[in-house]
Design a protein around this motif. Structure first.
Motif, PDB file in Angstrom:
ATOM      1  N   ASN A  49     -15.820  -3.144   0.739  1.00 32.45           N
ATOM      2  CA  ASN A  49     -15.872  -2.669  -0.800  1.00 32.45           C
ATOM      3  C   ASN A  49     -16.311  -2.473  -1.775  1.00 32.45           C
ATOM      4  O   ASN A  49     -16.967  -3.676  -1.891  1.00 32.45           O
ATOM      5  CB  ASN A  49     -14.117  -2.169  -0.633  1.00 32.45           C
TER       6      ASN A  49
ATOM      7  N   ARG B 250       1.009  -0.853   0.032  1.00 31.83           N
ATOM      8  CA  ARG B 250      -0.196  -0.387   0.005  1.00 31.83           C
ATOM      9  C   ARG B 250       0.675   1.450   0.351  1.00 31.83           C
ATOM     10  O   ARG B 250       0.434   2.288  -0.558  1.00 31.83           O
ATOM     11  CB  ARG B 250      -0.310  -0.416   1.538  1.00 31.83           C
TER      12      ARG B 250
ATOM     13  N   GLU C 106      -5.117   6.752  -1.896  1.00 29.21           N
ATOM     14  CA  GLU C 106      -5.544   6.111  -0.413  1.00 29.21           C
ATOM     15  C   GLU C 106      -4.431   5.099  -0.104  1.00 29.21           C
ATOM     16  O   GLU C 106      -5.227   4.660   0.966  1.00 29.21           O
ATOM     17  CB  GLU C 106      -6.896   5.765  -0.995  1.00 29.21           C
TER      18      GLU C 106
ATOM     19  N   ALA D   7      -5.754   2.265  -1.369  1.00 28.21           N
ATOM     20  CA  ALA D   7      -6.765   1.303  -1.366  1.00 28.21           C
ATOM     21  C   ALA D   7      -7.980   2.209  -1.366  1.00 28.21           C
ATOM     22  O   ALA D   7      -8.329   2.975  -2.208  1.00 28.21           O
ATOM     23  CB  ALA D   7      -7.363   1.017   0.154  1.00 28.21           C
ATOM     24  N   PRO D   8      -8.727   0.606  -2.044  1.00 24.83           N
ATOM     25  CA  PRO D   8      -8.330  -1.273  -2.426  1.00 24.83           C
ATOM     26  C   PRO D   8      -7.119  -1.193  -3.305  1.00 24.83           C
ATOM     27  O   PRO D   8      -7.460   0.217  -4.611  1.00 24.83           O
ATOM     28  CB  PRO D   8      -9.901  -0.527  -2.928  1.00 24.83           C
TER      29      PRO D   8
ATOM     30  N   THR E 228      -7.783   4.779  -6.598  1.00 20.84           N
ATOM     31  CA  THR E 228      -7.385   5.000  -5.123  1.00 20.84           C
ATOM     32  C   THR E 228      -6.991   6.066  -4.868  1.00 20.84           C
ATOM     33  O   THR E 228      -6.371   7.067  -4.403  1.00 20.84           O
ATOM     34  CB  THR E 228      -5.699   4.188  -5.099  1.00 20.84           C
TER      35      THR E 228
ATOM     36  N   ASP F 242     -13.931   2.469  -0.678  1.00 23.31           N
ATOM     37  CA  ASP F 242     -15.285   1.829  -0.380  1.00 23.31           C
ATOM     38  C   ASP F 242     -15.672   1.878   0.263  1.00 23.31           C
ATOM     39  O   ASP F 242     -16.253   2.941   0.646  1.00 23.31           O
ATOM     40  CB  ASP F 242     -13.574   1.524   1.369  1.00 23.31           C
TER      41      ASP F 242
ATOM     42  N   SER G  19     -11.169   5.631   1.353  1.00 19.30           N
ATOM     43  CA  SER G  19     -10.839   4.525   1.961  1.00 19.30           C
ATOM     44  C   SER G  19     -11.314   4.949   3.470  1.00 19.30           C
ATOM     45  O   SER G  19     -11.472   5.177   4.007  1.00 19.30           O
ATOM     46  CB  SER G  19     -10.099   4.103   1.957  1.00 19.30           C
TER      47      SER G  19
END
Length: 384
Positions: free
Chosen positions: A184, A145, A154, A156-157, A371, A199, A254
């Protein structure tokens, strides 16, 4: 053992293991996959999957860790547990560690602080890669990540890369809903840059916490919906939860334990400890409604129609939750990921096998449209 490769000449096919434990901190998951090709031409075949549950006392230690000494020790202990899961899945497949090219370990997230929560966006996963590499004799790619966050994302995801690479269908839009500790979604089509993923909010996190409180740790989850079925939704509390600032954020976004973990659980318990089953029913409705509103607000206006929503994650094993979600999204079809021929329980671990293979190939594997990163980057750090 095959030596790790770098650059576009990475060996193909590659035997790769993916490891993770999710935000629910319930088990070490390991998936052994055969990965061939890279980028838009990549293919993935699942060969074996194992799940090694964590003892309740260990789960509690992870959930309550908040000082450097505890985190330091947990980092190495988690490394041992992940290494053991990797060796187990190799044995389950009838192979030797010498057959495996690489392990991709996501680790256990203990803090995830995107820009909405911190002036210094950051993330921290535990499960020491050096321990895994030393115990298995296999190169390990970890910390997937951090590079995306360094590139403005972010962090994520990350699962949408697998959704697009493995499950896309030409000429149509498919949605993939994961209901883990955090829920998510990803919607994928022909082009990766058109992927929408974010998310949606809580998955099982509040349900698990309430189940432990209500049953005094006899149950670690809302098993088969038996607790939430006994209560009535508290409408005012549900609307208060749905008004949390997180839901006003547009994608990409996220979430983590910081927003939907212990602090929120304490607030709910203070409000309704005398009505525990109503709290549970409300928490389940919160998960369902936050997911459904994400489709109504952000997905359907953009894509118009979807072939179906394919669901994975621990929430699929709660028939009451699945029934409520299916009813709420009707007439949009809701199906288990297994209907595509891939066991839903292995999906997230398989993603990190794929991401490790792409690291060896030197192929960027974040999805900036998901992201918010400024550019595509190669994910992960290699421990030989």
């Amino acid at each position: 053992m095959s030596s790790p490769a770098s650059g576009p000449s990475a060996p193909s096919p590659r035997l790769c293991i993916g490891l993770l434990s999710g935000t629910s901190v319930d088990a070490a998951e390991a998936a052994l996959c055969r990965v061939e090709g890279t980028g838009a031409q990549v293919t993935l075949e699942l060969l074996a999957h194992v799940s090694r549950p964590f003892p309740p006392a260990f789960i509690q230690r992870v959930l309550t860790a908040n000082d450097a000494r505890t985190l330091c020790a947990l980092n190495f202990e988690l490394g041992e547990r992940f290494a053991s899961a990797a060796l187990d899945v190799i044995a389950h497949a009838g192979l030797s560690p010498w057959d495996i090219h690489v392990i991709g370990s996501h680790g256990q997230t203990v803090a995830h602080l995107p820009a909405s929560l911190s002036p210094f966006p950051s993330t921290l996963q535990l499960g020491e890669a050096a321990v895994i590499a030393e115990r298995t004799g296999i190169p390990v790619v970890s910390d997937f990540r951090t590079r995306d966050m360094a590139a403005g994302g972010e962090g994520a995801p990350l699962i949408p890369y697998l959704d697009w690479a493995v499950f896309r269908k030409a000429g149509t839009a498919r949605a993939f809903q994961n209901i883990g500790g955090i829920a998510n979604l990803a919607v994928v089509g022909d082009r990766m840059e058109d992927t929408l993923a974010f998310d949606t909010g809580p998955g099982n996190m509040l349900l698990d916490g309430l189940a432990r409180r209500i049953t005094q740790d006899q149950l670690a989850c809302d098993l088969d919906g038996q607790l939430s079925r006994r209560g009535q939704v508290l409408p005012d509390l549900l609307e208060e939860l749905l008004a949390l600032p997180f839901f006003a954020q547009p994608p990409p976004r996220s979430a983590g334990r910081e927003g939907f973990g212990g602090a929120l659980l304490e607030r709910l318990w203070e409000r309704g400890a005398s009505r525990p089953y109503d709290l549970m029913a409300t928490a389940l409705a919160f998960t369902v409604e936050s997911m459904a509103r994400a489709y109504e607000t952000h997905v359907l206006p953009r894509f118009g129609s979807l072939e179906a929503v394919y669901v994975s994650g621990g929430g699929t094993r709660n028939p009451y939750l699945m029934g409520r979600f299916t009813e709420r999204l009707a007439p949009l079809p809701v199906r288990l990921l297994d209907t595509l021929g891939f066991p839903e329980g292995a999906k997230e671990a398989a993603c990190f096998a794929l991401l490790a293979a792409e690291h060896l190939a030197g192929t960027p594997a974040n999805v900036p449209s998901a992201t918010g990163a400024r550019r595509q980057v190669v994910l992960g750090k290699l421990t030989p």
